[in-house]
Motif scaffolding. Sequence first.
Motif, PDB file in Angstrom:
ATOM      1  N   CYS A 627     -56.521 -11.235  12.845  1.00  0.00           N
ATOM      2  CA  CYS A 627     -57.741 -11.920  12.401  1.00  0.00           C
ATOM      3  C   CYS A 627     -57.628 -12.304  10.929  1.00  0.00           C
ATOM      4  CB  CYS A 627     -58.965 -11.038  12.646  1.00  0.00           C
ATOM      5  SG  CYS A 627     -59.363 -10.829  14.390  1.00  0.00           S
ATOM      6  N   LYS A 631     -57.541 -16.108   9.203  1.00  0.00           N
ATOM      7  CA  LYS A 631     -58.364 -16.550   8.067  1.00  0.00           C
ATOM      8  C   LYS A 631     -57.474 -17.181   6.975  1.00  0.00           C
ATOM      9  CE  LYS A 631     -61.765 -14.866   4.765  1.00  0.00           C
ATOM     10  NZ  LYS A 631     -62.433 -13.660   4.218  1.00  0.00           N
ATOM     11  N   ALA A 634     -56.184 -20.505   8.112  1.00  0.00           N
ATOM     12  CA  ALA A 634     -57.248 -21.508   8.052  1.00  0.00           C
ATOM     13  C   ALA A 634     -57.398 -22.016   6.630  1.00  0.00           C
ATOM     14  CB  ALA A 634     -58.557 -20.906   8.557  1.00  0.00           C
ATOM     15  N   GLY A 639     -55.498 -24.097  10.459  1.00  0.00           N
ATOM     16  CA  GLY A 639     -56.615 -23.573  11.254  1.00  0.00           C
ATOM     17  C   GLY A 639     -56.464 -23.818  12.744  1.00  0.00           C
ATOM     18  N   ARG A 642     -53.254 -20.642  16.871  1.00  0.00           N
ATOM     19  CA  ARG A 642     -53.843 -19.451  17.469  1.00  0.00           C
ATOM     20  C   ARG A 642     -52.840 -18.326  17.368  1.00  0.00           C
ATOM     21  NH1 ARG A 642     -52.432 -22.095  22.598  1.00  0.00           N
ATOM     22  NH2 ARG A 642     -50.764 -20.835  23.544  1.00  0.00           N
ATOM     23  N   ASP A 669     -64.267 -13.437   9.294  1.00  0.00           N
ATOM     24  CA  ASP A 669     -64.813 -14.782   9.455  1.00  0.00           C
ATOM     25  C   ASP A 669     -63.780 -15.701  10.114  1.00  0.00           C
ATOM     26  OD1 ASP A 669     -66.748 -16.696   9.336  1.00  0.00           O
ATOM     27  OD2 ASP A 669     -66.228 -17.364   7.312  1.00  0.00           O
ATOM     28  N   ASP A 671     -61.950 -17.663  13.390  1.00  0.00           N
ATOM     29  CA  ASP A 671     -62.419 -18.449  14.539  1.00  0.00           C
ATOM     30  C   ASP A 671     -62.009 -17.737  15.821  1.00  0.00           C
ATOM     31  OD1 ASP A 671     -63.161 -20.250  16.412  1.00  0.00           O
ATOM     32  OD2 ASP A 671     -61.814 -21.868  15.740  1.00  0.00           O
ATOM     33  N   LYS A 674     -59.318 -19.041  18.143  1.00  0.00           N
ATOM     34  CA  LYS A 674     -57.916 -19.021  17.767  1.00  0.00           C
ATOM     35  C   LYS A 674     -57.274 -17.661  18.008  1.00  0.00           C
ATOM     36  CE  LYS A 674     -58.246 -23.221  16.677  1.00  0.00           C
ATOM     37  NZ  LYS A 674     -57.718 -24.196  17.680  1.00  0.00           N
TER      38      LYS A 674
END
Lengths: 829, 311
Positions: A627, A631, A634, A639, A642, A669, A671, A674
């Motif tokens: 995760c 971030k 991104a 971004g 995945r 934060d 997505d 992804k």
Amino acid sequence: MIKRNGTTTTRLRFGVRRVWRAATHGLARRFGIVQTLTIVGTALALGIGTNALVGAQVRGEIEDRALTMANAQARLAGVQLADYRLEDLAMGLADLGNVRGVTSAIVVDGQGLLLSDGNAGGALFVPIEDPLIDAAKEARSSLVRLDDTSVTAVAPVFLGGGDIGAVRLELSLASMYEQLARLRRQTVIIAAVFAAAGLLATALLLKRTRRSLDALLDMTQLASDGEFGRTQVIRSNDEIQHLAVSFNRMLLRLRRSTVSRDHVNHIIQSMSEALLVVDANGRITLANRAASRLFGHTETGLYQKRLRKLVCRETTPNDQTLTDSIGGAPLETRVVTKREGRIPVLLSASKLPDGQATVWLAQDLRVRKLAYFDSVTDLPNRVQFRQELSRAVIEAQRERSKLAVFFVDLDHFKMINDSYGHDVGDRLLRNVAERLQGTLRGDDVLGWGDGNPLLARLGGDEFTIVCRQLATTSEAARIAERLLEALREPFNLGERQALVGASIGIALFPDHGTEPETLIQNADRAMYWAKERGRNAARFFEPMMDTAANQRLEIETELRRAVAVHGLCVYYQPQVDIASGTVVGCEALLRWHHPKLGAVSPGTFIPIAETSGVIIQIDRWVISTACEQLKRWAAQGLGDLRIAVNVTALTLQQDDFVDYTLEALKSCDADPAKLEIEVTERAAVSDLADTVRKLNALRAIGVQVAIDDFGTGYSSLSYLKQLPADRLKIDRSFVQDAHRNGTDRVVFKAIVDMAKAVGMEILAEGVETREQLAFLGEQGCHEYQGFFMSPAIAPDDVMPWLLERELLPDTPQPEPAPRKKRQRATVDA
Amino acid sequence: MHLTIDRRRHLASAVAVMALAAIVALPVEAAADVLTIGSVEEDVQAEKAIFVPLCDYLSEHLKEHGVDEVRLVVHTSINGIAGAFDRGELDLYLDSPVLTAVIARDANAAPFLRSWKEGVSAYSTIIYVRSDSDAATLDDLAGQRIAFKKRESTPGYFMPRAHFAAQSVPMVELRATDEPVPEDHVGYVFSHGDKTTLGWVMTGRVAAGVMKDADLEAPELRGIGDRIRVIAETPPMPRQVLTRRRDLDPALVTALRVVLTSMHETPEGRAVLQALDETRKFDEFPGGGRAVFERIWSMLEMVDAARDAGS
């Protein structure tokens, strides 16, 4: 005659003593003292109070009376005094003098001269000096004076406003004192009468009460001796009667609920279980008949024997063991009996209030079975196996013979258990047990000599066998081979059949150990070794296995430490869209570089992590790391990439798996669309409903799901239909030769068709060649990963790698990178 | 003007309450062997307590003289006594000298023996004034007031009134102490009590008062001391007189005299006398009974005359 007199005197003395004792002891004395004090106190209080009240009242009345009489006489004397009619004055005063209590009555004139004293003989016309008279005249009002013996009242006489004299009247208080004295005497007499009556009533009441209490006392003494049948009817209409009724009721209940000592003895003696009572020193103070039968001693013969002497030392090595059993779990032990030698019993003990302890020795078959046999297979359990192994080891030591310990572990039992349920699993275990027993039963076939082998189930899918009096090592090998052969045959589990092989480890006495625990441990290691190396095989223990086991332990320890200090890292293997050639994602792959051990292969540490449970922490850490990486990417303009994270079955089973994943996304934060969770088909179906629920929850917020290693497990379409997944990852084993092997190609195509049938995208793993990639394209695969494109790369190298090869999404597809040296750490690529 | 029976009746009515003429209890007819003693009193029981011992004593000592019984006859008025003497139904009567003298004058009675009532054979009346008074004689009291006790009193009225008459001092009766007195008269007013009289004298309501001479020694007056002064004293009067039926058997009279005058010589007789108003003894009149009665009769006449003259 003298003797008779003496007897009479003695009786009298005893009688007096008895009366005195009754009057001065116990309730009589207490009640008597209290009542006497109460009555006398009350009488005194009443007497004193009454005297005071009456005295004050009488004095007041006398004062009023004196004033009234003086005033009346003054009114009468007014005219007489004005006219100096002294005879008339004297007559009036004489009449007044006859009034009771009046001791003096005089009339003086305005000058204070005595005009009359009522014929008392006083000298007339002599001045009377009395301040009260002067004060009354001055006050022009009647006044009264009170002293200890009398009350004096003076009423001035006025005529026409002038002072013409006064009447002075003196009343004695003697009558009042007499009245008070009489009242005191009456009070004392009344108090004495009431005290005597009260004491007499108390004596009578106490006599009656004592009679009732004595009856109750007799009843309680009988009850204390265990006699609950004697009740008392007391009709005193008071609390004692209530007490007797309650006591009778209590006795009735006690009679119903309490057994007598004889009855208890009868119960104890009639028990089928052996019962001993031992003192604080462990010596027997009571034994019932069952205990006598058990030990073969008479009851008196057991008396004062030490319990320790009757319990086998090998099963109960010290006194502390016996002590610990008090109030605790039953102790499985053996006792030494005269007739049957050592026999197993369940020993339970509980402490008595007097410091002694009761000891129960249970021989119940059911209990024995629960204690020593496995409830699923009816085979001896771990306890009995250890005991038998201990005896066998002792026997082998004594006879200098060989024995072998076989550790049998079924292959893939867990999968069957998880897939078909515990009932099927238990049925399989029973079939395995029967088959093993059948195999071991033919002594002549196996040539085991006269030592009967013992088959036991330790738990789960682990079986152990001890074979005694082996002549050679090869005998053990032959037995193992026969066992493997027997287990290779399919098992009929109702509607389905199952093929379950087994891995067997063998430890020999005395070659691989001389202690029972060592033999079991080494057989276990040998079994593990066999399982790790292909399963369905038997291995004799070797010292290096011990080393391997130690290494495994070391790795587990270091792994725990690495997790704690973040010693692991995640590498990312790109996943490429076949049609566009662009990188669409990466699979997060664990890497561990230990300072001393060097790079540790995931194939080494992940199984250890799974068996030790550390994998849960690792999986969570990987999710959080992925995760965070999402971030960062991104932020770097990546971004659209995945990240696929592998989640093991153990992690998937955690109740907070979904919550943790969501929290990780939220905290970074990142997505959710992804993030891709990869679960193996096997992990997914271990608890299908739970898996579906959790995956749906994740998909609901956009998290993607992939089924990993598809084809290695059940490869069931029905499962596939139920699993909420976006992508199906075909295991590399189906990819590598599919383009050139007909069978693999068929399987591969079938998998692809299944995935398409349920609407999943297809990602092929382990693509290493252009031919493989071409084949995938032909078969309609959507994505691939593998060394053909790139091995897993460090997170910081991803962006440079992408830039270097211009493989960012929406950029022209480059030529595949030149094949790099395969990294040791990858297992999935 | 002589004191007549009507007058005597008037005196007697002051001594005794006018009542029914019932004669109490005892036989009234005298007989040879019965001796009758009379008395005037409404309270019969009180009289019996006084006289019955005497009756018994006489009865006991007069048997040898033919007296079988001595009876007490209680009359309610002096008239009854006089009538009884006259009818021969009464033999002896004991009373004050004035009353017995009146009865002896008007009825069949004669003085017999002197009675020492209350241990006194005779008494007189003193006339006194306050010490600071200027009066030294009765004449000095002219224009002033004197308090007498009451009209029925021998020492409180009769004797001093007679003494004033004997001294020819005119007197006038007043109804109150503040009533004016003629300058040549001495006004007298009844106080109805010796002490009241003394009070009036001490407070100046009257100039003089009277009392029995023995009363000067009374404890109640010991505080008076020298605050009064005696300016006159009346001749002595026998304390009490025993009269007999004039025609009583002389032998019996002799026997009675012997018995009565010797009573005080025996304890038994003294006890009887003690019961009889503390009488010390009976004896003969030193100058004869007749002389005493004649003086009294004379005094009665003087008083009557003086009253008639002053009124």
